[in-house]
Design an enzyme around this catalytic site. Sequence first.
Site, PDB file in Angstrom:
ATOM      1  N   HIS A  19     -43.176  -7.873 -40.926  1.00  0.00           N
ATOM      2  CA  HIS A  19     -42.416  -7.561 -39.710  1.00  0.00           C
ATOM      3  C   HIS A  19     -42.315  -8.767 -38.791  1.00  0.00           C
ATOM      4  CE1 HIS A  19     -46.618  -6.525 -38.512  1.00  0.00           C
ATOM      5  NE2 HIS A  19     -46.274  -7.008 -37.335  1.00  0.00           N
ATOM      6  N   HIS A  91     -44.576 -12.465 -32.523  1.00  0.00           N
ATOM      7  CA  HIS A  91     -45.206 -12.969 -33.747  1.00  0.00           C
ATOM      8  C   HIS A  91     -44.437 -12.534 -34.984  1.00  0.00           C
ATOM      9  CE1 HIS A  91     -47.296  -8.971 -33.370  1.00  0.00           C
ATOM     10  NE2 HIS A  91     -47.239  -8.972 -34.685  1.00  0.00           N
ATOM     11  N   GLU A 142     -49.309 -13.466 -37.935  1.00  0.00           N
ATOM     12  CA  GLU A 142     -50.257 -12.421 -38.304  1.00  0.00           C
ATOM     13  C   GLU A 142     -50.276 -12.353 -39.828  1.00  0.00           C
ATOM     14  OE1 GLU A 142     -48.901  -8.491 -37.121  1.00  0.00           O
ATOM     15  OE2 GLU A 142     -50.886  -7.608 -37.428  1.00  0.00           O
TER      16      GLU A 142
HETATM   17 CO    CO Z   1     -47.813  -7.298 -35.927  1.00  0.00          CO
END
Ligand code: CO
Length: 147
Positions: A19, A91, A142
């Site tokens: 994502h 992010h 991440e």
């Molecule tokens: Co995330």
Amino acid sequence: IVLEYSMEGFNSNIGRLNHVAIAVPDIIIASEMWQKALGANVSKPQTLPEHGVKVVFIESPNTKVELLEPLNENSPISKFLIKNPNGGMHHICYEVSDLKSASKKLKEVGASILGDGNPKIGAHGNPVIFLQPSDFSGTLIELEEIK
Ligand code: CO
């Protein structure tokens, strides 16, 4: 040109892009824009108190976008929104098959993991780590372990 390659052929720790997270000051206003202007399929807002955010998921064929609104001033994205009042990309998240080996490789090259360096359970219930943005051109990355 179609590039064909496999994860085995490369010494790569990152898998698919899971994502892209975008911090927004108002998740309803942002959701409506994505729906109306882009025809995006936006989920209902979910509150994740343990992560300090309200989130909607926007699915597309190859990945998803998460719009994040802070629940309060202690939220991890509150400071980001003070610096970026209109919102912005917060992010990106890559899937990894083994966080331990990814962490080892990061340490070997002197890249830093945020916090105490140990994985935490992320918003999708899987272990995650966040990498020091200054090591990656100012981008917060991440890594999420997907079994
Ligand atoms: Co995330």
